[in-house]
Write a protein that holds these residues in place. Structure first.
Motif, PDB file in Angstrom:
ATOM      1  N   LEU A  30     -11.433  -6.806  13.033  1.00  0.00           N
ATOM      2  CA  LEU A  30     -10.702  -6.030  14.030  1.00  0.00           C
ATOM      3  C   LEU A  30     -10.420  -4.617  13.534  1.00  0.00           C
ATOM      4  O   LEU A  30     -10.530  -3.645  14.299  1.00  0.00           O
ATOM      5  CB  LEU A  30      -9.381  -6.743  14.363  1.00  0.00           C
ATOM      6  CG  LEU A  30      -8.456  -6.023  15.344  1.00  0.00           C
ATOM      7  CD1 LEU A  30      -9.116  -5.901  16.715  1.00  0.00           C
ATOM      8  CD2 LEU A  30      -7.115  -6.755  15.458  1.00  0.00           C
ATOM      9  N   LEU A 199      -8.262  -7.141  21.028  1.00  0.00           N
ATOM     10  CA  LEU A 199      -7.975  -8.546  21.304  1.00  0.00           C
ATOM     11  C   LEU A 199      -7.663  -8.805  22.765  1.00  0.00           C
ATOM     12  O   LEU A 199      -7.271  -9.916  23.117  1.00  0.00           O
ATOM     13  CB  LEU A 199      -6.778  -8.996  20.442  1.00  0.00           C
ATOM     14  CG  LEU A 199      -6.960  -8.874  18.926  1.00  0.00           C
ATOM     15  CD1 LEU A 199      -5.665  -9.243  18.215  1.00  0.00           C
ATOM     16  CD2 LEU A 199      -8.100  -9.770  18.456  1.00  0.00           C
ATOM     17  N   THR A 232      -5.562  -6.375  10.157  1.00  0.00           N
ATOM     18  CA  THR A 232      -6.048  -7.631   9.586  1.00  0.00           C
ATOM     19  C   THR A 232      -5.020  -8.738   9.767  1.00  0.00           C
ATOM     20  O   THR A 232      -5.358  -9.877  10.135  1.00  0.00           O
ATOM     21  CB  THR A 232      -6.371  -7.444   8.094  1.00  0.00           C
ATOM     22  OG1 THR A 232      -7.380  -6.443   7.955  1.00  0.00           O
ATOM     23  CG2 THR A 232      -6.875  -8.749   7.483  1.00  0.00           C
ATOM     24  N   GLU A 235      -5.033  -9.800  13.375  1.00  0.00           N
ATOM     25  CA  GLU A 235      -6.213 -10.615  13.704  1.00  0.00           C
ATOM     26  C   GLU A 235      -6.047 -12.047  13.207  1.00  0.00           C
ATOM     27  O   GLU A 235      -6.369 -13.003  13.922  1.00  0.00           O
ATOM     28  CB  GLU A 235      -7.447  -9.976  13.085  1.00  0.00           C
ATOM     29  CG  GLU A 235      -8.755 -10.673  13.465  1.00  0.00           C
ATOM     30  CD  GLU A 235      -9.969  -9.944  12.940  1.00  0.00           C
ATOM     31  OE1 GLU A 235     -11.041 -10.057  13.559  1.00  0.00           O
ATOM     32  OE2 GLU A 235      -9.848  -9.249  11.913  1.00  0.00           O
TER      33      GLU A 235
END
Length: 464
Positions: A30, A199, A232, A235
């Motif tokens: 991501l 997302l 991170t 994600e």
């Protein structure tokens, strides 16, 4: 071999090129997918990249220059280098000083020279440039001078210490800062809403991942100024929340943030900045700030024995004779940690820090010693005056050793006031100037009186 009975042969199914690109994008982390493609998407670095700033105007106009980007991890150094190449319509090449050697550097430079001959520029991004030695750094110099490359070096260490002066003279150093939590939250919200790169629409049944403002702020704080780290963590939390309807809860974050650590480099710039903050907080008589920096360094993995040694130095340098107990407490705390170890022994260091910061301060002894050293350097090897020399043999006595020495215990008041303790060429000197704090108040009163009496004694007829 009969092909019917041979090992099975598999054919790779045909996939449309666009579908391959989509799949590759989905496999990228991501943080990589959300990397800004314009200045407006970047967060933080307002001082350097604000609308109308000199650097931003130059880059947006395609006028790029070689530079060194100095800042902590995840603050946008790689992104800024990519934007330089994008706005300048230049080829972007990246190498890492951790993974690349001089042969690869030469190959990349040769390609850049060929490209330059064809009328195209190359932005060469060198990550962790401080890990290159002097020879490797020198390899870039002629190419920077000729304009073959636009050199962009990224480093987390102070360039003044880690890069050679020849390279620094050809580059401008830009300082980037850790990104504030509020700015990180902006990036996280963008990632949650973006349906093409982020997302958005990836929750259960195509719904968006949901998270409360409090949980989002907790991720931003845990990232510790690192945008890449924040994305991170988001994600990972989204993946764990996929089985819970796509909602990232406090329980989800307990799993994600269980092993978080703060930024700390045991041998780099942050290390020396923090020990400096601890020392100066003690010197400023601020026990709360000093205790905070001690806890920060211990939390970051600093060797407690190193801290014990530095605290002992503070007891000598900054407290000195204003409170002679400080040195004894420092050595006791050092010994206590040596016997107890962590974590129990750390309490002894914390107690010492509070005492050192709270007690009276004086650097008079430290300053006096430095003044004496300056005179030693200036006057060289001076002869010891005859009256101060020892005379254990008849020969030495016959040569005048110890002649004229006055035994202080036999003098009135216990001090021989009219004899000097310095080499004849120097005369009397005053190094130690006690302050009017702590124990030195009494020392100052006594020494001021003695010095004045000595001065008066030397001025009398027959005095030296």
């Amino acid at each position: 071999m009969n092909r019917r009975f041979g090992p099975p042969r598999f054919r790779t199914p045909y996939r449309h090129p666009d579908l391959l690109d989509v799949n590759r994008d989905a496999m990228r982390p991501l943080a990589e997918r959300m990397r800004p493609v314009t200045f407006d998407e970047m967060v933080g670095q307002r001082r350097l990249l604000a609308e109308g700033s000199a650097l931003r105007r130059a880059v947006e106009g395609g006028h790029v220059h070689s530079m060194v980007l100095w800042g902590p991890p995840g603050c946008g150094k790689t992104t800024l280098a990519l934007l330089l190449a994008r706005y300048a319509d230049a080829e972007f090449r990246a190498i890492s000083a951790v993974l690349s050697g001089l042969p690869e550097v030469r190959q990349v430079l040769a390609e850049a020279a060929h490209r330059f001959a064809e009328g195209r520029r190359t932005v060469l991004f060198v990550d962790e440039v401080h890990r290159f030695n002097k020879t490797q750094q020198d390899a870039f110099l002629p190419h920077i001078e000729r304009g073959t490359i636009v050199f962009v070096g990224a480093t987390t260490e102070n360039p003044s210490f880690e890069l050679n002066s020849a390279l620094l003279s050809r580059c401008r150093v830009h300082v980037l800062e850790a990104v504030a939590p509020d700015d990180i939250i902006v990036t996280l919200r963008h990632a949650l809403a973006d349906e093409s790169r982020g997302l958005g629409g990836q929750g259960e049944g195509g719904s968006k991942v949901s998270i409360s403002d409090e949980c989002l702020a907790e991720i931003a704080r845990a990232a510790d100024g690192d945008v890449r780290r924040a994305l991170t963590l988001l994600e990972i939390a989204a993946e764990l929340a996929a089985d819970e309807g796509g909602e990232i809860t406090e329980q989800t974050l307990l799993q994600v943030l269980a092993d978080r650590t703060r930024r700390f480099d045991k041998g780099g710039e942050q290390f020396y900045d923090q020990i400096s903050a601890l020392h100066k907080s003690v010197r400023s008589s601020n026990p709360d700030a000093a205790l905070y920096w001690l806890a920060r360094m211990l939390d970051g993995g600093c060797d407690p024995i190193y801290l014990a040694r530095r605290l002992t130095r503070m007891a000598v340098e900054d407290i000195g004779l204003a409170d002679p107990r400080a040195l004894q407490m420092a050595t006791d705390a050092w010994d206590a940690y040596d016997r107890l170890g962590s974590p129990e022994g750390e309490l002894a260091l914390a107690q010492l820090v509070i005492y050192l910061a709270s007690t009276a301060k004086s650097n008079a002894a430290y300053a006096a010693y430095k003044a004496a050293r300056r005179d030693v350097a200036e006057y060289g090897t001076q002869e010891v005056p005859m009256h101060l020399r020892n005379a254990p043999t008849k020969l030495m006595k016959s040569l005048g050793y110890a002649k004229g020495y006055q035994y202080d215990h036999d003098a009135e008041g216990g001090v021989a006031l009219d004899q000097t303790g310095f080499p004849n060429a120097m005369g009397e000197r005053v190094y130690y100037q006690p302050v009017e704090r702590g124990m030195e108040i009494k020392l100052k009163a006594k020494l001021d009186r003695l010095r004045q009496v000595r001065t008066d004694a030397r001025r009398k007829p027959g005095g030296e």
